[in-house]
Design a protein around this motif. Structure first.
Motif, PDB file in Angstrom:
ATOM      1  N   UNK A  51      68.877  33.932   0.377  1.00 43.05           N
ATOM      2  CA  UNK A  51      67.644  33.393   0.979  1.00 43.05           C
ATOM      3  C   UNK A  51      67.281  34.162   2.239  1.00 43.05           C
ATOM      4  N   UNK A  52      65.950  34.176   2.531  1.00 42.95           N
ATOM      5  CA  UNK A  52      65.477  34.809   3.773  1.00 42.95           C
ATOM      6  C   UNK A  52      65.818  33.964   4.994  1.00 42.95           C
ATOM      7  N   UNK A  53      65.708  32.638   4.804  1.00 43.67           N
ATOM      8  CA  UNK A  53      66.034  31.744   5.923  1.00 43.67           C
ATOM      9  C   UNK A  53      66.399  30.376   5.340  1.00 43.67           C
ATOM     10  N   UNK A  54      67.019  29.556   6.168  1.00 42.67           N
ATOM     11  CA  UNK A  54      67.392  28.197   5.745  1.00 42.67           C
ATOM     12  C   UNK A  54      66.934  27.220   6.831  1.00 42.67           C
ATOM     13  N   UNK A  91      74.290  25.510  10.648  1.00 43.67           N
ATOM     14  CA  UNK A  91      74.339  26.976  10.634  1.00 43.67           C
ATOM     15  C   UNK A  91      72.913  27.457  10.895  1.00 43.67           C
ATOM     16  N   UNK A  92      72.673  27.923  12.103  1.00 45.11           N
ATOM     17  CA  UNK A  92      71.313  28.333  12.478  1.00 45.11           C
ATOM     18  C   UNK A  92      70.940  29.550  11.633  1.00 45.11           C
ATOM     19  N   UNK A  93      69.770  29.457  10.957  1.00 47.37           N
ATOM     20  CA  UNK A  93      69.487  30.422   9.893  1.00 47.37           C
ATOM     21  C   UNK A  93      68.104  31.061   9.966  1.00 47.37           C
ATOM     22  N   UNK A  94      67.825  31.820  11.041  1.00 47.88           N
ATOM     23  CA  UNK A  94      66.516  32.493  11.113  1.00 47.88           C
ATOM     24  C   UNK A  94      66.447  33.687  10.159  1.00 47.88           C
ATOM     25  N   UNK A  95      65.222  34.148   9.897  1.00 50.06           N
ATOM     26  CA  UNK A  95      65.012  35.346   9.070  1.00 50.06           C
ATOM     27  C   UNK A  95      65.732  36.542   9.696  1.00 50.06           C
ATOM     28  N   UNK A  96      66.366  37.358   8.897  1.00 52.43           N
ATOM     29  CA  UNK A  96      67.023  38.562   9.430  1.00 52.43           C
ATOM     30  C   UNK A  96      68.503  38.623   9.106  1.00 52.43           C
ATOM     31  N   UNK A  97      69.103  37.457   8.836  1.00 46.22           N
ATOM     32  CA  UNK A  97      70.536  37.446   8.527  1.00 46.22           C
ATOM     33  C   UNK A  97      70.774  37.193   7.036  1.00 46.22           C
ATOM     34  N   UNK A 147      69.516  36.008  -7.159  1.00 41.02           N
ATOM     35  CA  UNK A 147      68.147  35.490  -7.048  1.00 41.02           C
ATOM     36  C   UNK A 147      67.712  35.572  -5.589  1.00 41.02           C
ATOM     37  N   UNK A 148      66.658  36.344  -5.343  1.00 41.92           N
ATOM     38  CA  UNK A 148      66.136  36.466  -3.975  1.00 41.92           C
ATOM     39  C   UNK A 148      65.089  35.374  -3.773  1.00 41.92           C
ATOM     40  N   UNK A 149      65.291  34.547  -2.767  1.00 43.83           N
ATOM     41  CA  UNK A 149      64.329  33.473  -2.515  1.00 43.83           C
ATOM     42  C   UNK A 149      63.891  33.541  -1.043  1.00 43.83           C
ATOM     43  N   UNK A 150      62.819  32.812  -0.720  1.00 41.12           N
ATOM     44  CA  UNK A 150      62.318  32.813   0.665  1.00 41.12           C
ATOM     45  C   UNK A 150      63.081  31.798   1.490  1.00 41.12           C
ATOM     46  N   UNK A 151      62.342  30.824   2.030  1.00 40.88           N
ATOM     47  CA  UNK A 151      62.996  29.795   2.841  1.00 40.88           C
ATOM     48  C   UNK A 151      63.518  28.681   1.942  1.00 40.88           C
TER      49      UNK A 151
END
Ligand code: BTN
Length: 245
Positions: A38-41, A52-58, A10-14
């Motif tokens: 997820x795109x970010x957390x 766990x630092x979770x910006x978009x991109x990882x 399941x692909x989700x956003x934030x």
């Protein structure tokens, strides 16, 4: 569990954390393996209550499977299996990259951390969270190890960029291949992890306030997957459930 379980991701956003998102989906999944990417957390968590630092991109990925899909002798070493899976996934996409592992749950490249995993359980399900630096290496905030990214490795080796979705599918594939290998005993798994460990790393125990100054070195794993380390005075100690910097 068959070897080739088609990806059910399941692909989700934030999200707050993919661990929470996965827990919310457990009932509806009704025992069918699934994952959340997820795109970010905003409240990603690491081992030992760390952020766990979770910006978009990882890659922020949580895999849920019924606990019965893993043989009881492998369940206690699931963090080690997850590390081997992540290493295999990255090495399958970046040809020539040699990654290492740091006991019990870190993925390492050239001495730097690239990702880690967190294994939890809920009812009769196992919830396996994996965070992998794909594009960004968040700053190291709490005397942790310096970090790098999958795409830094790809660039250094002249290979195309990898996306979090591509990596998540590879992790899924390697995970199911490994847990459905009926020849895989705990002993074999532990010896594979031992062979993939970066034994040159200087290790420190985590303490509630930071890190213990005593420098430890990984020597080997015992048959239970516990880590035997050497202290500066040459004595050895067996670590069973500690997290290390
Ligand atoms: C570690 O401390 O090295 C483990 C980090 C695990 C982070 C992942 S990101 C996806 C999943 N969601 C979380 O909140 N944590 C795990």
């Amino acid at each position: 569990m068959p070897m080739d379980v088609p990806p059910n991701i399941h692909h989700v956003g934030e999200v707050t954390s993919t661990m929470d998102a996965a827990r919310q989906m457990l009932t509806a999944a009704n025992g069918v393996p699934f994952a959340v990417l997820a795109e970010s957390q905003v409240r990603g968590r690491g081992t030992g209550e760390r952020v766990w630092i979770s910006p978009k991109g990882n890659m922020y990925f949580t895999l849920c499977i019924p606990e019965k899909s893993v043989t009881p002798e492998i369940t206690p070493v699931l963090p080690l299996l997850t590390g081997l899976v992540c290493r295999a996934a990255i090495m399958s996409v970046i040809k020539g990259a040699v990654l290492h592992l740091k006991w019990p749950n870190d993925i390492i490249y050239a001495g730097k951390k690239i990702g880690g995993s967190l294994v939890e359980s809920e009812g009769e399900s196992l919830i396996i969270g994996i965070g992998m630096n794909v594009e960004l290496a968040p700053p190291v905030t709490d005397s942790g190890r310096a970090s790098t990214t999958v795409n830094e490795i790809a660039a250094a080796l002249g290979q195309p960029k990898v996306t979090p979705a591509q990596l998540a599918e590879l992790v899924w594939k390697h995970f199911f291949q490994m847990i459905s290998d009926t020849a895989l005993t705990r002993k074999i798994l532990v010896s594979r992890f031992d062979a993939a460990m970066d034994k040159s790393l200087s290790l420190h125990r985590r303490t509630p306030t930071g890190r213990d100054p005593e420098e430890l070195r990984a020597l080997r794993l015992n048959e239970w997957g516990h880590l035997i380390v050497s202290r500066p005075d040459g004595t050895e100690e067996t670590l069973m459930a500690e997290y290390l910097f």
